[in-house]
Write an enzyme that holds these catalytic residues in place. Structure first.
Site: not given
Ligand code: PEP
Length: 256
Positions: A8-10, A93, A95, A165, A171, A211, A232-233
């Site tokens: 997920n590049w957001k 999600h 966010e 999640e 994050g 994470s 994500g990251g």
């Molecule tokens: C996400 O936003 O779906 C996610 C899992 O982010 P991160 O891996 O950065 O915690």
């Protein structure tokens, strides 16, 4: 059952950077083994990435409209995504729920639009830290799922993947322990058998997100009820993301 690892590049990367990352992924994933690899780039890049890389890595949208076609300025429908070759949509999600006021009702409508369009829904759920500390995390997550799935029947579940999640892990660098992930995934699977039946419960992929990185992916992915990850990251860097895909393949080969 194949694992799924989705990046997920957001709201990250400009076109040249997105193109470079995709090209590195396509080169790096010569054979993805027993893992389906997917990325969810920013919406403006979906069509160009799809035509340039032509299904070498399947594409997900980070969200879609709760409505169909019509006077909804700024929205994109699930059918539009389908028409350019996108295969999946992230729905609910945290966010989107927290920063854009996406309610359980909106999530349920987006689920319907996505499945109607013939796309796969990656339904996100997760508790915040207060809910976890108060011991309400199971109730919160199962409540989100019941709401989101209220208009989805057992046949529709073939198009659904769930992503657990925990919000406190997204994050933050703070990952759920493998045991915490497994406990929640097993509870979600049990809930699916109550909402539907054993077949749906055992065949629905449940991804972990929060994470996840090369150093912890293998331990999480080897849990019996974890079928891959939403990343994500660590998906913004090809070597980290490819290492996570490799961890997924290793986890599957250990399970066989
Ligand atoms: C996400 O936003 O779906 C996610 C899992 O982010 P991160 O891996 O950065 O915690």
């Amino acid at each position: 059952m194949r694992n799924i690892v989705t990046g997920n590049w957001k709201s990250n990367k400009l076109w040249d950077e997105a193109d470079k990352l995709m090209s590195e992924l396509v080169t790096g994933i010569q054979s993805s083994g027993n893992t389906e690899v997917m990325v969810a780039p920013p919406t403006p890049f979906l069509a160009a990435l799809q035509s340039k890389y032509n299904d070498q890595i399947s594409l997900a949208s980070q969200q879609c409209s709760a409505n169909g076609e019509g006077a909804f300025t700024g929205e994109h429908t699930a059918s539009m995504l389908k028409s350019i070759g996108v295969t999946s949509v992230l729905i609910g999600h945290s966010e989107r729920r927290e920063s854009f006021g996406e309610t359980d009702e909106a999530v349920a409508s987006k689920m319907e639009r996505t499945l109607e369009a013939g796309l796969r829904a990656i339904l996100c759920c997760g508790e915040n830290l207060d809910e976890r500390d108060a011991g309400n995390h199971f109730e919160r997550v199962l409540g989100q799922l019941s709401h989101a799935l209220k208009n989805v029947d057992a046949a529709g579940m073939e198009q659904v993947v769930i992503a657990y999640e925990p919000i406190w892990a997204i994050g933050t660098g703070r990952t759920a322990s493998a045991a915490q992930a497994q406990e929640m995934h097993a509870t979600i699977r049990q809930h699916l058998s109550t909402l539907y039946n054993e077949t749906v419960a055992s065949s629905t992929r449940i991804l972990y997100g929060g994470s996840c990185k090369p150093s912890n992916a293998l331990e999480i992915f080897t849990q019996p009820d974890v079928n891959g990850g939403l990343i994500g990251g660590a998906s913004l860097n090809s070597s980290d993301f490819l290492a996570i895909v490799a961890a997924s393949n290793e986890a599957i080969s250990k399970a066989v």
